[in-house]
Write a protein that holds these residues in place. Structure first.
Motif, mmCIF file in Angstrom:
data_model
loop_
_atom_site.group_PDB
_atom_site.id
_atom_site.type_symbol
_atom_site.label_atom_id
_atom_site.label_comp_id
_atom_site.label_asym_id
_atom_site.label_seq_id
_atom_site.Cartn_x
_atom_site.Cartn_y
_atom_site.Cartn_z
ATOM 1 N N ASN A 219 1.478 -3.340 0.778
ATOM 2 C CA ASN A 219 0.518 -2.451 1.433
ATOM 3 C C ASN A 219 -0.450 -3.173 2.361
ATOM 4 O O ASN A 219 -1.015 -2.555 3.254
ATOM 5 C CB ASN A 219 -0.266 -1.674 0.378
ATOM 6 C CG ASN A 219 0.587 -0.605 -0.289
ATOM 7 O OD1 ASN A 219 0.908 0.408 0.304
ATOM 8 N ND2 ASN A 219 0.993 -0.848 -1.533
ATOM 9 N N SER B 275 0.916 -2.759 5.667
ATOM 10 C CA SER B 275 1.257 -1.371 5.984
ATOM 11 C C SER B 275 0.948 -1.037 7.437
ATOM 12 O O SER B 275 -0.059 -1.478 7.995
ATOM 13 C CB SER B 275 0.483 -0.420 5.061
ATOM 14 O OG SER B 275 0.701 0.908 5.452
ATOM 15 N N LYS C 24 0.587 2.085 8.329
ATOM 16 C CA LYS C 24 -0.093 3.381 8.291
ATOM 17 C C LYS C 24 -1.447 3.295 9.001
ATOM 18 O O LYS C 24 -2.110 2.250 8.959
ATOM 19 C CB LYS C 24 -0.319 3.829 6.848
ATOM 20 C CG LYS C 24 0.937 4.229 6.096
ATOM 21 C CD LYS C 24 0.576 4.639 4.672
ATOM 22 C CE LYS C 24 1.820 4.993 3.875
ATOM 23 N NZ LYS C 24 1.490 5.335 2.462
#
Length: 393
Positions: A350, A353, A355
């Protein structure tokens, strides 16, 4: 002159200033013009006196206030000892729930800029017989204004910002209070915000016409015709001291923060949770707490638990975005995620990531590491918990 320099100055010059005041030769300095933004985009013009003049004005105010407190109407709540906006709202609710459910909302246009000096001095002279005091107060009214363009005479008005202005405004508007009392009307006034309560629309419109005539002809003030209106407590546009009103399930009226007050609060929280504000998380949380504490304390008599829960959730979401953005690099993110309890595999995955920040702030990665409890332990004040604490006190 700074506050720190004041003691030394008065130690040397207090007798000289006292002599000038007693001999009516003291001349106040012009006030400094300062504009502060209002919620509607305009600016509120203040007049800031010098430090010396502030002390003298405060001395006058402290001597005159006990005298006028014997005269002022109990339904006047602004700028008075042992009275506040919360008491004004409680009185408003009492009037509405007693059946006075038509409201005359009178808006005085630029009140502090339109006070007529002669009328005000005449009113003061009815109560204060000391000519030296009257003379000194008038000198403050006509001391002038220092602007960026230079000196400007103050032939009318009492500039907001001085220690005397609140008392002088109440002296003038006490005439309005007494007139309303003589007419047998229920009302609540907080400084220049005045609402009158009646039981029918016809009465409300008659009172609006009559009181507009009285205010403009007898007090020499200007009523803003576009903002003064006849309204009902549940009207979405009706706002008094930042509050709106609604009916509960028992058909009683209760107070709530007006939607414009809520919008302003949310906007300020949004500004404090900007990702491009380069401050530490501790400083950011400190500023958020100051805002939350002040806003909730002011509106504490409102029914707003559900509202505060929603605002808290959104604030925490934006704070997580700020923290993620502040960690910047994948290495820093990985290290902090592990420190907050994430396993190494998920922390590594993560931290790289792709995102967007807004999306990752709502993902399980941050909600299980930067938890609500951790934010609270770090010092974040939850507005709903502060609200509940106030109601338990």
């Amino acid at each position: 002159m700074t506050i720190e320099e004041l003691d030394r100055y008065f130690a040397k010059h207090s007798e000289e200033i006292r002599h000038q005041i007693l001999n009516r030769t003291y001349h106040p300095q012009p006030v400094m013009r300062v504009g502060i933004p209002k919620s509607n985009g305009d600016k509120r013009l203040l007049g800031i006196p010098t430090v010396i003049d502030r002390v003298i004005q405060q001395a006058i105010s402290q001597q005159l206030t006990p005298i006028y407190e014997e005269i002022f109407h109990p339904n006047s709540y602004g700028f008075r000892p042992h009275k506040n906006a919360e008491m004004a709202i409680c009185q408003t609710l009492t009037n509405i729930n007693d059946g006075f459910q038509w409201i005359v909302d009178i808006d005085l246009e630029r009140f502090f800029d339109t006070v007529h000096h002669d009328r005000l001095m005449t009113l003061m002279a009815k109560t204060i017989k000391d000519g030296d005091v009257i003379s000194l107060v008038r000198k403050y009214l006509v001391s002038g204004i220092q602007t960026d363009e230079g000196f400007k005479e103050s032939i009318i008005g009492t500039p907001q910002g001085g220690n005397l202005s609140p008392l002088l405004s109440n002296i003038l508007l006490n005439e309005l209070d007494q007139e309303l009392e003589e007419r047998g009307l229920e009302f609540v006034r907080y400084a220049d915000d005045c609402i009158i309560f009646v039981k029918s629309e016809m009465s409300a419109r008659r009172v609006l016409r009559n009181m507009t005539t009285f205010i403009e002809n007898k007090l020499g003030l200007v009523v803003n015709a576009s903002k003064s209106k006849v309204t009902r407590p549940t009207d979405r546009e009706f706002k008094f001291l930042g509050f709106g009103f609604f009916k509960n399930f028992g058909n009683d009226y209760m107070a709530k923060p007006h939607h414009l007050s809520v919008d302003s609060f949310k906007y300020k929280l949004k500004q404090l949770t900007r990702r491009n504000w380069g401050v530490s998380t501790a400083h950011r949380i400190s500023k958020i707490n100051q805002l939350i504490r002040g806003w909730v304390n002011y509106f504490r008599i409102s029914k707003m638990k559900n509202l505060l829960e929603r605002i808290d959730g959104h604030t925490r979401y934006r704070l997580r975005m700020c923290i993620w953005q502040q960690w910047k690099t994948a290495k820093t993110r990985r290290k902090n995620l592990i420190k907050l309890g994430s396993d190494r595999k998920n922390a590594y995955k993560n931290s790289h990531s792709s995102k967007a920040v807004a999306r990752i702030a709502t993902s399980w990665v941050l909600t299980t590491t930067i938890t609500n409890k951790r934010l609270e332990r770090f010092g974040l004040l939850f507005s709903v918990k502060h609200y509940q604490k106030l109601h338990r006190m």
